[in-house]
Each structure stands twice: as structure tokens, then as C-alpha cells.
Design a protein around this motif. Structure first.
Motif, mmCIF file in Angstrom:
data_model
loop_
_atom_site.group_PDB
_atom_site.id
_atom_site.type_symbol
_atom_site.label_atom_id
_atom_site.label_comp_id
_atom_site.label_asym_id
_atom_site.label_seq_id
_atom_site.Cartn_x
_atom_site.Cartn_y
_atom_site.Cartn_z
ATOM 1 N N LEU A 46 0.832 -1.206 0.000
ATOM 2 C CA LEU A 46 0.000 0.000 0.000
ATOM 3 C C LEU A 46 0.867 1.257 0.000
ATOM 4 C CD1 LEU A 46 -2.806 1.236 0.044
ATOM 5 C CD2 LEU A 46 -2.776 1.097 2.540
ATOM 6 N N LEU A 47 1.917 1.263 0.804
ATOM 7 C CA LEU A 47 2.829 2.409 0.821
ATOM 8 C C LEU A 47 3.477 2.604 -0.551
ATOM 9 C CD1 LEU A 47 4.488 1.967 4.311
ATOM 10 C CD2 LEU A 47 3.230 3.988 3.553
ATOM 11 N N ASN A 48 3.844 1.522 -1.199
ATOM 12 C CA ASN A 48 4.436 1.620 -2.532
ATOM 13 C C ASN A 48 3.418 2.162 -3.544
ATOM 14 O OD1 ASN A 48 6.850 0.606 -1.599
ATOM 15 N ND2 ASN A 48 6.440 -1.495 -2.267
ATOM 16 N N LEU A 49 2.164 1.740 -3.407
ATOM 17 C CA LEU A 49 1.107 2.226 -4.296
ATOM 18 C C LEU A 49 0.892 3.724 -4.084
ATOM 19 C CD1 LEU A 49 -1.132 1.785 -6.352
ATOM 20 C CD2 LEU A 49 -2.617 1.000 -4.488
ATOM 21 N N PHE A 50 0.894 4.153 -2.829
ATOM 22 C CA PHE A 50 0.761 5.585 -2.533
ATOM 23 C C PHE A 50 1.911 6.375 -3.159
ATOM 24 C CE2 PHE A 50 -1.881 5.274 1.665
ATOM 25 C CZ PHE A 50 -2.975 4.878 0.933
ATOM 26 N N ALA A 51 3.135 5.874 -2.983
ATOM 27 C CA ALA A 51 4.307 6.576 -3.515
ATOM 28 C C ALA A 51 4.268 6.638 -5.033
ATOM 29 C CB ALA A 51 5.590 5.888 -3.042
ATOM 30 N N LYS A 52 3.882 5.544 -5.652
ATOM 31 C CA LYS A 52 3.796 5.495 -7.119
ATOM 32 C C LYS A 52 2.731 6.463 -7.622
ATOM 33 C CE LYS A 52 2.980 2.223 -10.907
ATOM 34 N NZ LYS A 52 2.652 0.804 -11.254
ATOM 35 N N THR A 53 1.637 6.600 -6.864
ATOM 36 C CA THR A 53 0.564 7.512 -7.247
ATOM 37 C C THR A 53 0.984 8.967 -7.034
ATOM 38 O OG1 THR A 53 -1.082 5.847 -6.612
ATOM 39 C CG2 THR A 53 -1.859 8.114 -6.835
ATOM 40 N N ALA A 54 1.698 9.214 -5.938
ATOM 41 C CA ALA A 54 2.145 10.574 -5.628
ATOM 42 C C ALA A 54 3.216 11.061 -6.594
ATOM 43 C CB ALA A 54 2.667 10.639 -4.192
ATOM 44 N N PHE A 55 4.081 10.134 -7.000
ATOM 45 C CA PHE A 55 5.195 10.493 -7.879
ATOM 46 C C PHE A 55 5.238 9.536 -9.077
ATOM 47 C CE2 PHE A 55 6.526 11.787 -3.579
ATOM 48 C CZ PHE A 55 6.733 13.151 -3.794
ATOM 49 N N PRO A 56 4.330 9.702 -10.028
ATOM 50 C CA PRO A 56 4.302 8.810 -11.199
ATOM 51 C C PRO A 56 5.636 8.837 -11.936
ATOM 52 C CG PRO A 56 2.361 10.225 -11.147
ATOM 53 C CD PRO A 56 3.304 10.757 -10.107
ATOM 54 N N GLY A 57 6.093 7.668 -12.325
ATOM 55 C CA GLY A 57 7.329 7.599 -13.092
ATOM 56 C C GLY A 57 8.550 7.309 -12.257
ATOM 57 N N GLN A 58 8.458 7.559 -10.935
ATOM 58 C CA GLN A 58 9.599 7.260 -10.077
ATOM 59 C C GLN A 58 9.578 5.797 -9.678
ATOM 60 O OE1 GLN A 58 10.340 9.780 -6.732
ATOM 61 N NE2 GLN A 58 10.154 11.678 -7.889
ATOM 62 N N GLU A 59 10.745 5.228 -9.513
ATOM 63 C CA GLU A 59 10.843 3.826 -9.132
ATOM 64 C C GLU A 59 10.499 3.664 -7.658
ATOM 65 O OE1 GLU A 59 14.490 1.963 -10.090
ATOM 66 O OE2 GLU A 59 14.389 2.422 -12.228
ATOM 67 N N THR A 60 9.755 2.610 -7.352
ATOM 68 C CA THR A 60 9.451 2.256 -5.969
ATOM 69 C C THR A 60 9.761 0.781 -5.784
ATOM 70 O OG1 THR A 60 7.150 1.698 -6.508
ATOM 71 C CG2 THR A 60 7.605 3.967 -5.818
ATOM 72 N N GLU A 61 9.764 0.338 -4.513
ATOM 73 C CA GLU A 61 9.948 -1.078 -4.248
ATOM 74 C C GLU A 61 8.831 -1.860 -4.917
ATOM 75 O OE1 GLU A 61 10.716 -2.259 -0.191
ATOM 76 O OE2 GLU A 61 11.194 -0.187 0.307
ATOM 77 N N ASN A 62 9.176 -2.976 -5.495
ATOM 78 C CA ASN A 62 8.177 -3.766 -6.211
ATOM 79 C C ASN A 62 7.689 -4.898 -5.312
ATOM 80 O OD1 ASN A 62 6.571 -4.879 -8.168
ATOM 81 N ND2 ASN A 62 8.239 -5.871 -9.272
ATOM 82 N N GLU A 63 6.510 -4.730 -4.773
ATOM 83 C CA GLU A 63 5.919 -5.781 -3.950
ATOM 84 C C GLU A 63 4.500 -6.041 -4.424
ATOM 85 O OE1 GLU A 63 4.283 -6.128 0.524
ATOM 86 O OE2 GLU A 63 6.461 -6.167 0.359
ATOM 87 N N THR A 64 4.239 -7.272 -4.836
ATOM 88 C CA THR A 64 2.899 -7.647 -5.284
ATOM 89 C C THR A 64 2.009 -7.864 -4.072
ATOM 90 O OG1 THR A 64 3.843 -8.745 -7.217
ATOM 91 C CG2 THR A 64 1.574 -9.303 -6.627
#
Length: 203
Positions: free
Chosen positions: A181-199
Motif C-alpha cells: 500500500l505504501l508503494n502504491l501511494f508513492a507510485k501515485t504521488a510520484f508517477p514515473g519514479q521507481e518504488t519497491e516492487n511488492e505484489t
């Protein structure tokens, strides 16, 4: 990656609102859906957000800074069960409307939904409200440890049909999908930036 949440600002009045030029993720949900518990889970702290046995204790906009990414989670007052006057509810509504108006830094609204319940009218009204405001919605199903996977999946499918996005199932008690969820928030807040990949874990 270690994430930290810090309560930076609490807003009770429209006059206290100010433009914050960083991405913001709204956190919205019914008064008893577990917003405070989820905030504490994401923060890895037990008492960052106050948890009460009486629903509806959040009566302000609470800004939590998420680091190291540097975006805000903005916790809105809960709806549905709050024991307060119509005047106070109207005041909250005006505060939220003022917060949303011309706020170009809102990246999405995470709408918290109880995994144990079929879609509720006030939840659907909140989804419709954000849709009308053209704010992307992240559906989050809370309390996922409290029901069987089969039952949870049925509710998840119903919400997916309504929102056209598959909800992510979380549990503040077990920590289920906390990092996802934190990774999804970060990806949404900063589109295009790399985040940890956790399914996300199986729903």
C-alpha cells in the motif's frame, strides 16, 4: 525501505488551510472503518493516530508527512457514525470542500472500505463525490483478517465492478499488504519514479 509518518499539521478551521506544494493522498472512510489503525500500521507506531472506542473522533484534517518520499497523507473526518450535530457535520463539509477546491496537489483519494460489508450507500456516495471532483480513487479494503478469503473476494469483486479498480486488501492487525500500500501511494504521488516492487498478497 523504511518509511516514517510524522503528524505535521492539524486543521480545524478553513482559515488554517494553506497551499502545500507537494503531492497529497487523501484518506477517507466511514467512522469505524479503521483509519487511525491503518495510519498507525503504516507508520509502524501504535499511538501516532489516536484510536477511540467511539467512532468519529477525527474532527480535523490531519497531515502526515511520509518519508523518505516526501508526500502527505491527509486524513479526513470519518463519515457515517460520527455522533455530532448537523451544524458540526456541515462545518466539516465546508472544511473538506475548501481543502479540495483548486488543490492541484491531490494525487488520489484512498477510500477505506470494510472487507466484511457489502457496498454501503454512504461509501458509494463518497466514491461518487471524489469521482465528480475528478480525483482518482484508490480503494482499500480494511480489516481483511476478520473475514474468510472467499467472503472477502466477493466483496472485492463487487467494489471492482463499481469503481473499475480492484481494491487492495489490508489488515492493520497483521500488517497484510502494508508495504504494498505504501508503494502504491508513492507510485501515485510520484508517477514515473521507481518504488519497491511488492505484489499485494492474495486477496
Amino acid at each position: 525501505m523504511t518509511h516514517t509518518l510524522t503528524l505535521i499539521k492539524t486543521v480545524y478551521e478553513e482559515s488554517q488551510l494553506e497551499e502545500l506544494e507537494v503531492p497529497q493522498i487523501i484518506l477517507a472512510g466511514r467512522s469505524n472503518v479503521g483509519k487511525s489503525s491503518l495510519i498507525n500500521c503504516l507508520a509502524g507506531r501504535k499511538k501516532l493516530a489516536k484510536i477511540s472506542s467511539t467512532p468519529g473522533k477525527t474532527r480535523s484534517l490531519n497531515y502526515y508527512l511520509v518519508e523518505p518520499e516526501g508526500y502527505y497523507i491527509v486524513d479526513l473526518p470519518g463519515y457515517g457514525y460520527a455522533k455530532c450535530s448537523k451544524t458540526e457535520r456541515a462545518k466539516w463539509g465546508m472544511l473538506i470542500d475548501s481543502f479540495l477546491k483548486d488543490n492541484h496537489h491531490i494525487a488520489a483519494a484512498a477510500v477505506l472500505l470494510d472487507s466484511r460489508l457489502n457496498p454501503q450507500q454512504n461509501d458509494m456516495e463518497m466514491v461518487s463525490y471524489f469521482t465528480q471532483c475528478r480525483i482518482p480513487i484508490i480503494p482499500v479494503m480494511t480489516k481483511s483478517d476478520k473475514c474468510k478469503q472467499r467472503d472477502r473476494s466477493k466483496v472485492q469483486k463487487k467494489w471492482q465492478d463499481i469503481i473499475k479498480t480492484k481494491p487492495i486488501c489490508v489488515s492493520s492487525k497483521s500488517g497484510m499488504n502494508r508495504t504494498a500500500l505504501l508503494n502504491l501511494f508513492a507510485k501515485t504521488a510520484f508517477p514515473g519514479q521507481e518504488t519497491e516492487n511488492e505484489t499485494p498478497e492474495e486477496s
